[in-house]
Design an enzyme around this catalytic site. Structure first.
Site, PDB file in Angstrom:
ATOM      1  N   GLU A 158       0.831  -1.206   0.000  1.00  0.00           N
ATOM      2  CA  GLU A 158       0.000   0.000   0.000  1.00  0.00           C
ATOM      3  C   GLU A 158       0.863   1.254   0.000  1.00  0.00           C
ATOM      4  O   GLU A 158       2.093   1.197   0.133  1.00  0.00           O
ATOM      5  CB  GLU A 158      -0.948  -0.037   1.202  1.00  0.00           C
ATOM      6  CG  GLU A 158      -1.923  -1.211   1.098  1.00  0.00           C
ATOM      7  CD  GLU A 158      -2.949  -1.251   2.212  1.00  0.00           C
ATOM      8  OE1 GLU A 158      -2.823  -0.494   3.205  1.00  0.00           O
ATOM      9  OE2 GLU A 158      -3.895  -2.055   2.082  1.00  0.00           O
ATOM     10  N   GLU A 191      -1.507 -10.205  -5.621  1.00  0.00           N
ATOM     11  CA  GLU A 191      -1.462 -10.971  -6.874  1.00  0.00           C
ATOM     12  C   GLU A 191      -0.555 -10.271  -7.886  1.00  0.00           C
ATOM     13  O   GLU A 191       0.212 -10.916  -8.609  1.00  0.00           O
ATOM     14  CB  GLU A 191      -2.863 -11.124  -7.458  1.00  0.00           C
ATOM     15  CG  GLU A 191      -3.823 -11.929  -6.600  1.00  0.00           C
ATOM     16  CD  GLU A 191      -4.606 -11.075  -5.607  1.00  0.00           C
ATOM     17  OE1 GLU A 191      -4.045 -10.094  -5.075  1.00  0.00           O
ATOM     18  OE2 GLU A 191      -5.772 -11.394  -5.359  1.00  0.00           O
TER      19      GLU A 191
END
Ligand code: THU
Length: 135
Positions: free
Chosen positions: A47, A58
């Site tokens: 993040e 992913e």
């Protein structure tokens, strides 16, 4: 898919999950993809204080696979931080479909150890792929 390979993928996804940088959502995700070369590539979500710049686990795993020179995914595992299966977001379904055929299995692993299985084609029917560009 061989159960030992699935277990190795789960272990790799969970290991990567521990390094998740997710101070804003506090939602730690790990992912692992099995390359056509038989190797496992893992990743976590990353993040950013500028929220939209965050990257899903992913995407990190796929980036690691591509960086290593492998371009075909044979299986995917996504490790959730809680007891609910963490299905890939819409964008990640598209990113997975770029390198995986419809029959490739995607396993969702939960904190308590349960495993749910779907296929890429079930997650993203009628996927837009390079063949669509040629048509
Ligand atoms: N996230 C993933 O990494 N993978 C998913 O499949 C769903 C969501 C991340 C994005 C964000 O860092 C956090 O989980 C909360 O949405």
């Amino acid at each position: 898919m061989d159960s030992k390979i699935i277990q190795n993928l789960v272990d790799s996804a969970r290991q990567a999950q521990q390094n998740s940088h997710s101070p804003y959502s506090n939602f730690k995700v790990g992912a692992a993809v099995l390359g056509a070369n038989g190797k496992i590539y893992a990743g976590c979500n990353v993040e950013n204080a500028a929220y939209p710049l965050g990257q899903c686990a992913e995407a990190t795993a796929i980036g690691n696979m591509i960086t290593s020179g492998t371009q075909s995914i044979k299986a995917v595992v996504i490790a959730s931080p809680n007891d609910a299966a963490c299905y890939p977001c819409g964008g990640c379904r598209q990113k997975i479909a770029e390198f995986a055929s419809d029959d490739v299995p995607v396993y969702m692993s939960t904190r308590s150890g349960s495993l749910q299985k779907v296929s890429v084609g079930e997650l993203l029917p009628f996927a837009f792929r390079d063949s669509s560009l040629a048509g």
